[in-house]
Write a protein that holds these residues in place. Structure first.
Motif, PDB file in Angstrom:
ATOM      1  N   LEU A   1       0.821  -1.203   0.000  1.00  0.00           N
ATOM      2  CA  LEU A   1       0.000   0.000   0.000  1.00  0.00           C
ATOM      3  C   LEU A   1       0.861   1.261   0.000  1.00  0.00           C
ATOM      4  O   LEU A   1       0.528   2.258  -0.668  1.00  0.00           O
ATOM      5  CB  LEU A   1      -0.908  -0.027   1.244  1.00  0.00           C
ATOM      6  CG  LEU A   1      -1.946   1.089   1.373  1.00  0.00           C
ATOM      7  CD1 LEU A   1      -2.904   1.074   0.185  1.00  0.00           C
ATOM      8  CD2 LEU A   1      -2.728   0.928   2.673  1.00  0.00           C
TER       9      LEU A   1
ATOM     10  N   ILE B   1       2.135   1.742  -3.555  1.00  0.00           N
ATOM     11  CA  ILE B   1       1.076   2.216  -4.463  1.00  0.00           C
ATOM     12  C   ILE B   1       0.778   3.679  -4.199  1.00  0.00           C
ATOM     13  O   ILE B   1       0.635   4.493  -5.144  1.00  0.00           O
ATOM     14  CB  ILE B   1      -0.188   1.361  -4.273  1.00  0.00           C
ATOM     15  CG1 ILE B   1       0.060  -0.075  -4.751  1.00  0.00           C
ATOM     16  CG2 ILE B   1      -1.367   1.970  -5.023  1.00  0.00           C
ATOM     17  CD1 ILE B   1      -1.084  -1.021  -4.484  1.00  0.00           C
ATOM     18  N   ALA B   2       0.677   4.070  -2.909  1.00  0.00           N
ATOM     19  CA  ALA B   2       0.414   5.471  -2.586  1.00  0.00           C
ATOM     20  C   ALA B   2       1.542   6.364  -3.081  1.00  0.00           C
ATOM     21  O   ALA B   2       1.300   7.473  -3.615  1.00  0.00           O
ATOM     22  CB  ALA B   2       0.224   5.619  -1.075  1.00  0.00           C
TER      23      ALA B   2
ATOM     24  N   ILE C   1       1.254   6.767  -6.848  1.00  0.00           N
ATOM     25  CA  ILE C   1       0.191   7.709  -7.237  1.00  0.00           C
ATOM     26  C   ILE C   1       0.644   9.140  -6.982  1.00  0.00           C
ATOM     27  O   ILE C   1       0.433  10.042  -7.802  1.00  0.00           O
ATOM     28  CB  ILE C   1      -1.098   7.400  -6.458  1.00  0.00           C
ATOM     29  CG1 ILE C   1      -1.651   6.032  -6.891  1.00  0.00           C
ATOM     30  CG2 ILE C   1      -2.147   8.483  -6.673  1.00  0.00           C
ATOM     31  CD1 ILE C   1      -2.840   5.577  -6.081  1.00  0.00           C
TER      32      ILE C   1
ATOM     33  N   PHE D   1      -8.018  10.396  -6.459  1.00  0.00           N
ATOM     34  CA  PHE D   1      -7.003   9.386  -6.146  1.00  0.00           C
ATOM     35  C   PHE D   1      -6.545   9.484  -4.691  1.00  0.00           C
ATOM     36  O   PHE D   1      -6.382   8.486  -3.996  1.00  0.00           O
ATOM     37  CB  PHE D   1      -5.806   9.535  -7.094  1.00  0.00           C
ATOM     38  CG  PHE D   1      -5.958   8.759  -8.366  1.00  0.00           C
ATOM     39  CD1 PHE D   1      -5.988   7.370  -8.351  1.00  0.00           C
ATOM     40  CD2 PHE D   1      -6.055   9.422  -9.585  1.00  0.00           C
ATOM     41  CE1 PHE D   1      -6.124   6.663  -9.535  1.00  0.00           C
ATOM     42  CE2 PHE D   1      -6.197   8.713 -10.766  1.00  0.00           C
ATOM     43  CZ  PHE D   1      -6.242   7.332 -10.744  1.00  0.00           C
ATOM     44  N   THR D   2      -6.319  10.718  -4.237  1.00  0.00           N
ATOM     45  CA  THR D   2      -5.880  10.907  -2.854  1.00  0.00           C
ATOM     46  C   THR D   2      -6.950  10.430  -1.874  1.00  0.00           C
ATOM     47  O   THR D   2      -6.649   9.761  -0.877  1.00  0.00           O
ATOM     48  CB  THR D   2      -5.559  12.378  -2.603  1.00  0.00           C
ATOM     49  OG1 THR D   2      -4.578  12.827  -3.550  1.00  0.00           O
ATOM     50  CG2 THR D   2      -5.012  12.583  -1.194  1.00  0.00           C
TER      51      THR D   2
ATOM     52  N   SER E   1      -9.338   8.220  -2.385  1.00  0.00           N
ATOM     53  CA  SER E   1      -9.462   6.757  -2.433  1.00  0.00           C
ATOM     54  C   SER E   1      -8.303   6.082  -1.697  1.00  0.00           C
ATOM     55  O   SER E   1      -8.490   5.120  -0.950  1.00  0.00           O
ATOM     56  CB  SER E   1      -9.509   6.287  -3.890  1.00  0.00           C
ATOM     57  OG  SER E   1     -10.578   6.897  -4.577  1.00  0.00           O
ATOM     58  N   THR E   2      -7.070   6.621  -1.922  1.00  0.00           N
ATOM     59  CA  THR E   2      -5.902   6.021  -1.272  1.00  0.00           C
ATOM     60  C   THR E   2      -5.999   6.121   0.243  1.00  0.00           C
ATOM     61  O   THR E   2      -5.784   5.145   0.972  1.00  0.00           O
ATOM     62  CB  THR E   2      -4.620   6.710  -1.758  1.00  0.00           C
ATOM     63  OG1 THR E   2      -4.533   6.600  -3.183  1.00  0.00           O
ATOM     64  CG2 THR E   2      -3.396   6.059  -1.122  1.00  0.00           C
TER      65      THR E   2
END
Length: 522
Positions: free
Chosen positions: A70, A73-74, A77, A155-156, A158-159
């Motif tokens: 995670l 992935i963050a 992004i 995106f932020t 959701s993350t």
């Protein structure tokens, strides 16, 4: 037996002593639980503090791959809109924080000191590490932005939503950790989005706050579920301990009862000579006086008294003999003197002994035997005692004009059986277990004018069990009673081969059959 056990258990549970003991035990458990809650740092009992820390540590181990993934992935992004060095620095800080927490949680699982003080110290360390994790993830929102496109906000959002979901379940055993991890992230998210001032950012900021509150509520439910599981586990362990204790007490009581019963049986078995000697003198001298061998007895009352003394002594001797026989069997001192025995001949001999008594009562005895029955390998004295006991009972309880039928034949399995059936009043179904117990007598025996000991059938059962045979009693009221004892086919002796007129060696000895014995059931 089941009914008696149930009634006994109900009586014990309903006794005042039992109720006071249960109330005292419940009060002790309540006081202990309250004291531990007051001294616990988490508000639950001390024994659950350790379980909660262990659950927290195991959750981190389970998420050892999910959380680093995670983080990557963050970071990937964020790299779409932010500078690479800053993103790499954040990724390094996040991975370092996770590694530090993972190591601390793993160390706790390996530690052997689980004292309350040490558990509290470790709990504070892990909660501090969780708060540090929340700060690191909150810094994600403070990274410089290069665009205010809606896609970045989505995106932020959701993350961060996935992040607080993962951590809410990972640190769920500590509700304070859930708050300390999610609160910095939520504060940074709402502050950052509200600074933009757009309707989209403000809506997502408000929605994120609602999501955080929802995850805290879910974490609270997870914590309650864990506590319930731990309580059930403790109750199960306590129940197992109680059962083991009750089993140990029961085994000890049973062992003591068996030892007492065995001591009684051994005592009676060794007292044979001491008990019989005075009775033999009483019987001998009373018989001499009754027969007037040394001179006449002029007083008729004295003669009547001597007759009563002799009959009472004979009855007492029979009772002692039966008790001693049963005691020797229970003590394991009754040894079978096995030899080839003809059941037909034993039945005929016993019939001859009982005939006089049967005629005096007006009872007919009929013998039905199959022809050419081979001999069986058994103890003749024991078989004779079995048949005499069965015939005596049948004649005793058969009214005048009745009939006793004795049958000897083959069983379906190739063994041999002896059946004694009478036309007496029969035995009620509920009295059969009583009749088969030691000293047990049914209503017919109690009403009978003849005295009995209640040991005849138990002795028959014990002796036939020693031979590996079976005992079966069936009775119908106002029809009669039938008792069948059978010997297994392994005790039936096979016919010998014809004798060779020109033997080459000494006369062969007959083989003893291969006998399988059943253990004695007292």
């Amino acid at each position: 037996m089941t009914t008696q056990s149930t009634n006994s258990s109900s009586a014990i549970e309903g006794s005042p002593t039992y109720r006071r003991g249960q109330a005292k035990k419940a009060a002790s458990v309540a006081v202990k639980s309250t004291r531990e809650q007051l001294t616990s740092s988490s508000g639950v009992t001390l024994e659950f503090d350790n379980d909660m820390v262990i659950a927290h540590a195991r959750n981190y181990q389970a998420a050892s791959i999910v959380i680093p993934t995670l983080i990557m992935i963050a970071g990937g992004i964020a790299a779409l809109w932010q500078e690479y060095p800053i993103v790499l620095a954040w990724i390094a800080a996040a991975l370092f924080t996770h590694a530090l927490l993972f190591i601390h949680n793993s160390r706790y699982l390996k530690t052997k000191d689980r004292s309350p003080g040490n558990v509290r110290r470790w709990r504070r360390r892990l909660i501090a590490g969780d708060f540090l994790t929340g700060i690191v993830w909150a810094s994600y929102m403070l990274l410089p932005l290069h665009t205010d496109e809606p896609i970045q906000a989505i995106f932020t959002f959701s993350t961060m939503l996935i992040v607080i979901a993962v951590y809410s379940f990972t640190v769920a055993p500590f509700l304070i950790s859930v708050i300390l991890v999610t609160a910095p992230i939520c504060g940074a998210m709402i502050t950052s989005f509200f600074l933009y001032g757009t309707e989209l950012h403000m809506a997502m900021g408000g929605l994120f706050l609602v999501a955080q509150l929802l995850f805290i509520m879910v974490a609270r439910q997870v914590q309650n579920a864990l506590l319930t599981v731990f309580r059930v586990k403790v109750e199960k362990d306590d129940l197992i301990l109680d059962l083991e204790e009750a089993k140990a007490i029961s085994e000890e009581s049973r062992r003591r009862a068996e030892e007492a019963n065995l001591a009684k049986s051994r005592f009676l078995a060794t007292m044979s000579h001491e008990l019989r000697t005075p009775l033999n003198a009483i019987l001998g001298f009373s018989e001499i006086i009754k027969g007037e061998i040394l001179g006449p007895v002029d007083n008729p009352s004295y003669k009547e008294y001597v007759t009563d003394i002799h009959s009472s002594g004979q009855h007492l001797l029979n009772l002692i003999n039966e008790i001693l026989d049963l005691s020797r069997i229970e003590a394991g001192k009754y040894k079978l003197a096995e030899e080839p025995v003809s059941l037909v001949e034993v039945v005929e001999d016993c019939n001859a002994l009982i005939q006089l008594r049967a005629k005096s009562r007006g009872v007919e005895i009929e013998n039905l035997t199959e022809v050419d029955l081979p001999r069986v390998w058994a103890d003749e004295r024991a078989i004779r005692q079995i048949v005499l006991n069965l015939l005596s009972n049948a004649v005793k309880f058969t009214p005048s004009g009745g009939k006793v039928t004795v049958t000897v034949g083959w069983t379906a399995g190739g063994g041999q059986y002896i059946s004694v059936a009478d036309t007496g009043p029969g035995i009620p179904k509920d009295e059969i277990p009583i009749v088969l117990s030691q000293f047990g007598q049914g209503s017919s025996a109690i009403k009978s004018a003849e005295q009995g000991t209640g040991l005849g059938l138990p002795i028959v059962q014990a002796l036939i069990n020693m031979h590996g045979g079976t005992f079966d009693l069936k009775s119908r009221l106002r029809v009669g009673t039938r008792v069948v004892i059978s010997l297994p086919n392994t005790r039936v002796m096979k016919a010998l081969a014809p004798i060779d007129p020109n033997p080459k060696s000494e006369t062969a000895q007959p083989e003893r059959p291969n006998i399988r014995r059943k253990p004695l059931v007292a």
